[in-house]
Design a protein around this motif. Structure first.
Motif, PDB file in Angstrom:
ATOM      1  N   TYR A 177       0.842  -1.036  -0.027  1.00 20.26           N
ATOM      2  CA  TYR A 177      -0.009  -0.080  -0.078  1.00 20.26           C
ATOM      3  C   TYR A 177       0.820   1.101   0.012  1.00 20.26           C
ATOM      4  CZ  TYR A 177      -3.754   3.217   0.569  1.00 20.26           C
ATOM      5  OH  TYR A 177      -4.591   4.317   0.444  1.00 20.26           O
ATOM      6  N   GLY A 178       1.945   1.169   0.674  1.00 19.62           N
ATOM      7  CA  GLY A 178       2.836   2.278   0.631  1.00 19.62           C
ATOM      8  C   GLY A 178       3.477   2.690  -0.884  1.00 19.62           C
TER       9      GLY A 178
ATOM     10  N   ARG B 134       1.688   1.954  -3.430  1.00 20.73           N
ATOM     11  CA  ARG B 134       0.443   2.546  -4.284  1.00 20.73           C
ATOM     12  C   ARG B 134       0.357   3.979  -3.858  1.00 20.73           C
ATOM     13  NH1 ARG B 134      -3.165  -1.060  -6.802  1.00 20.73           N
ATOM     14  NH2 ARG B 134      -2.497  -3.032  -6.697  1.00 20.73           N
ATOM     15  N   LEU B 135       0.573   4.399  -2.414  1.00 25.32           N
ATOM     16  CA  LEU B 135       0.324   5.697  -1.846  1.00 25.32           C
ATOM     17  C   LEU B 135       1.404   6.645  -2.726  1.00 25.32           C
ATOM     18  CD1 LEU B 135       0.162   5.657   1.874  1.00 25.32           C
ATOM     19  CD2 LEU B 135      -1.880   6.550   0.448  1.00 25.32           C
ATOM     20  N   ASP B 136       2.603   6.197  -2.729  1.00 28.33           N
ATOM     21  CA  ASP B 136       3.735   6.908  -3.472  1.00 28.33           C
ATOM     22  C   ASP B 136       3.194   7.553  -4.676  1.00 28.33           C
ATOM     23  OD1 ASP B 136       5.565   7.820  -1.622  1.00 28.33           O
ATOM     24  OD2 ASP B 136       6.375   5.634  -1.839  1.00 28.33           O
TER      25      ASP B 136
ATOM     26  N   SER C 260       0.054   7.482  -5.826  1.00 26.05           N
ATOM     27  CA  SER C 260      -1.237   8.165  -5.936  1.00 26.05           C
ATOM     28  C   SER C 260      -1.220   9.441  -5.285  1.00 26.05           C
ATOM     29  CB  SER C 260      -2.296   7.256  -5.271  1.00 26.05           C
ATOM     30  OG  SER C 260      -2.279   7.163  -4.104  1.00 26.05           O
ATOM     31  N   LEU C 261      -0.511   9.687  -4.214  1.00 27.53           N
ATOM     32  CA  LEU C 261      -0.639  11.005  -3.498  1.00 27.53           C
ATOM     33  C   LEU C 261       0.407  12.215  -4.162  1.00 27.53           C
ATOM     34  CD1 LEU C 261       0.443   9.938   0.112  1.00 27.53           C
ATOM     35  CD2 LEU C 261      -1.886  10.688  -0.692  1.00 27.53           C
ATOM     36  N   LYS C 262      -0.280  13.222  -4.030  1.00 24.38           N
ATOM     37  CA  LYS C 262       0.302  14.423  -4.947  1.00 24.38           C
ATOM     38  C   LYS C 262       0.797  15.301  -4.024  1.00 24.38           C
ATOM     39  CE  LYS C 262      -0.789  17.463  -8.821  1.00 24.38           C
ATOM     40  NZ  LYS C 262      -1.770  18.401  -8.952  1.00 24.38           N
ATOM     41  N   LEU C 263       1.998  15.535  -3.760  1.00 21.01           N
ATOM     42  CA  LEU C 263       2.377  16.942  -2.984  1.00 21.01           C
ATOM     43  C   LEU C 263       2.187  18.272  -3.631  1.00 21.01           C
ATOM     44  CD1 LEU C 263       4.138  17.453  -0.241  1.00 21.01           C
ATOM     45  CD2 LEU C 263       6.119  17.684  -1.741  1.00 21.01           C
ATOM     46  N   ASN C 264       1.710  19.074  -2.931  1.00 16.83           N
ATOM     47  CA  ASN C 264       1.305  20.273  -3.320  1.00 16.83           C
ATOM     48  C   ASN C 264       2.566  21.256  -3.215  1.00 16.83           C
ATOM     49  OD1 ASN C 264       0.106  22.510  -4.401  1.00 16.83           O
ATOM     50  ND2 ASN C 264      -2.000  22.175  -3.627  1.00 16.83           N
TER      51      ASN C 264
ATOM     52  N   LEU D  37       2.252  25.244  -3.543  1.00 19.45           N
ATOM     53  CA  LEU D  37       1.361  25.627  -2.302  1.00 19.45           C
ATOM     54  C   LEU D  37       2.142  25.827  -1.159  1.00 19.45           C
ATOM     55  CD1 LEU D  37      -1.623  26.594  -1.119  1.00 19.45           C
ATOM     56  CD2 LEU D  37      -1.739  24.157  -0.605  1.00 19.45           C
ATOM     57  N   LEU D  38       2.968  24.690  -0.945  1.00 19.13           N
ATOM     58  CA  LEU D  38       3.623  24.258   0.120  1.00 19.13           C
ATOM     59  C   LEU D  38       4.946  25.406   0.319  1.00 19.13           C
ATOM     60  CD1 LEU D  38       4.300  22.360   2.340  1.00 19.13           C
ATOM     61  CD2 LEU D  38       5.936  21.315   1.020  1.00 19.13           C
ATOM     62  N   GLN D  39       5.435  25.836  -0.819  1.00 18.53           N
ATOM     63  CA  GLN D  39       6.646  26.548  -0.995  1.00 18.53           C
ATOM     64  C   GLN D  39       6.020  28.193  -0.637  1.00 18.53           C
ATOM     65  OE1 GLN D  39       8.854  24.818  -4.398  1.00 18.53           O
ATOM     66  NE2 GLN D  39      10.672  25.312  -3.220  1.00 18.53           N
TER      67      GLN D  39
ATOM     68  N   GLU E 197      15.211  25.093   0.870  1.00 16.07           N
ATOM     69  CA  GLU E 197      13.989  24.808   0.884  1.00 16.07           C
ATOM     70  C   GLU E 197      13.570  23.922  -0.485  1.00 16.07           C
ATOM     71  OE1 GLU E 197      11.333  28.650   1.528  1.00 16.07           O
ATOM     72  OE2 GLU E 197      10.523  27.976  -0.422  1.00 16.07           O
TER      73      GLU E 197
ATOM     74  N   LYS F 214       0.461   8.401   6.043  1.00 16.26           N
ATOM     75  CA  LYS F 214       0.195   7.173   6.874  1.00 16.26           C
ATOM     76  C   LYS F 214       0.129   7.421   8.414  1.00 16.26           C
ATOM     77  CE  LYS F 214       2.736   4.028   3.977  1.00 16.26           C
ATOM     78  NZ  LYS F 214       4.016   3.155   3.976  1.00 16.26           N
TER      79      LYS F 214
ATOM     80  N   ILE G 224      -2.347  20.034   1.551  1.00 20.08           N
ATOM     81  CA  ILE G 224      -0.488  20.014   1.007  1.00 20.08           C
ATOM     82  C   ILE G 224      -0.427  18.655   0.141  1.00 20.08           C
ATOM     83  CG2 ILE G 224       1.602  19.761   1.826  1.00 20.08           C
ATOM     84  CD1 ILE G 224       0.938  21.591   4.235  1.00 20.08           C
TER      85      ILE G 224
ATOM     86  N   GLU H 228      -2.540  15.621  -1.859  1.00 21.08           N
ATOM     87  CA  GLU H 228      -3.903  15.200  -2.122  1.00 21.08           C
ATOM     88  C   GLU H 228      -3.821  13.801  -2.415  1.00 21.08           C
ATOM     89  OE1 GLU H 228      -4.485  17.790  -5.707  1.00 21.08           O
ATOM     90  OE2 GLU H 228      -3.552  19.454  -4.860  1.00 21.08           O
TER      91      GLU H 228
END
Lengths: 214, 166
Positions: A14-15, A17-19, A21-25, A28-30, B2, B18, B86, B88
């Protein structure tokens, strides 16, 4: 029955798959987040800072009052009582702030969580202690405050002053009885008065201590 | 600095997700927790030693933030950003999602510290690494994990049996 290796493999799968499917924004973060990042405990530390400032200010005023009325025990003794209460409250706040400032979230989890919980336990204890002292402190406050504005509270008579203490204690007692009837978690004051907050903090300290034990 | 931080975060984003999932019940709390963890990681980043594994360091910070977050009675009234999303999560329908939810349901039944230990175990950390992150002895990790693994296996089997009946 599934074995633990399978559970671990399932989690690993699952880890992966998460990698994917997840999208780091990252934008927005910076743009917004990093510059505004503040310490998670900052609101609590700011609150404690204000309490320390107001206690220190009270100590200054009370010190001046006691010195000014030193030859008149009927005023200097109540002033001294309030001075001692403000001093104890200041020490409690400073101790909590020092503990919080030493908290570093990069340190091992058990030590940090124990320090935080201990701080919370002391904070609840101090609040309870001040709450229970309030009906007793009210009379010296009336005497000192009255004197400061040119009014002699002793003129009201010992009976009136004792009645004030009795009413204060009665209100506190009724408050505690009512608080026990309020469902847990519904009101912070209710939980505090009924002793549930202190019990919960004590229980969490025990949980951490048990976890750290061999 | 950064850019390095964002790159490392990108590589370890699943870790944040997680931990947040294990310690927060609903989506909004989870997003707040992720935002708070990222903020704390960024604040602590100047002290990070690149010679050490980023994930080990990040786990310490993330677990400390998550457990503190759960403890605080009053949630933050102001979000770090107006829209604190942050990370999605792109929904996916698969067996592994179901498995993940099942494992999370099992974690929810544990106290904060046992939960942290099981999480680290599932991530494949050695006993020594778990001990380093949590600040307990390696022997203690071994003893606790044995007990927790048995409980986990039993609970998982019971969960599956219940699902089969329904």
């Amino acid at each position: 029955m599934i074995n633990n290796d399978e559970l671990q493999a399932m989690w690993g799968e699952y880890g992966k798959r998460l990698d994917a499917s997840l999208k780091l924004n990252a934008v927005l973060l910076q743009q917004n987040n990093l510059d505004r990042a503040e310490h998670a405990l900052r609101p609590l530390m700011v609150g404690l800072g204000w309490e320390i400032a107001s206690n220190a200010f009270s100590l200054l005023l009370l010190g001046w009052f006691v010195a000014d009325n030193f030859t008149q025990p009927r005023f200097s003794i109540p002033g001294g009582v309030l001075f001692a209460v403000a001093w104890l409250a200041l020490i409690a706040c400073v101790q909590q702030l020092v503990t919080l400032r030493r908290i570093d979230f990069e340190e091992p989890v058990v030590a940090i969580q124990y320090a935080l919980e201990r701080c919370r336990f002391r904070r609840i204890q101090t609040t309870l202690w001040l709450l229970f002292a309030a009906p007793l402190v009210w009379v010296p406050l009336l005497i000192v405050g009255g004197r400061a504005v040119g009014f002699d509270a002793y003129a009201l008579g010992a009976g009136y002053l004792l009645a004030n203490v009795a009413v204060g204690l009665a209100v506190l007692g009724i408050g505690m009885i009512l608080a026990r009837k309020v469902t847990a978690g519904k009101s912070r004051l209710g939980d505090l008065l009924a002793g549930r907050s202190l019990d919960a903090a004590r229980e969490r300290l025990d949980t951490i201590a048990r976890f750290a034990e061999e | 600095v950064e850019a390095t931080f964002v790159r490392l975060l990108e590589e370890h984003k699943a870790l944040l997700f997680k931990v947040a999932n294990a310690y927060s019940a609903d989506r909004w709390q989870r997003e707040d927790l992720v935002a708070e963890t990222v903020a704390q990681l960024w604040r602590s980043f100047p002290h990070y030693d690149p010679a050490r594994r980023f994930s080990t360091w990040a786990y310490r910070v993330a677990l400390n933030v998550a457990i503190s977050f759960r403890r605080s009675e009053r949630r933050r009234s102001v979000h770090l950003v107006e829209d604190p999303i942050i990370i999605e999560d792109i929904p996916e329908q698969s067996d592994s999602v179901h498995d993940f939810e099942s494992v999370n349901a099992l974690l929810a039944g544990l106290n904060d510290f046992d939960r942290a230990l099981v999480l680290l175990y599932l991530e494949g950390y050695s006993h020594a690494e778990c001990a380093e992150i949590l600040g307990i002895s390696t022997t203690n990790v071994g003893t606790k994990l044995n007990r927790l693994k048995n409980r986990l296996r039993r609970d998982f089997a019971a969960q599956r049996a219940e699902e089969n009946i329904s």
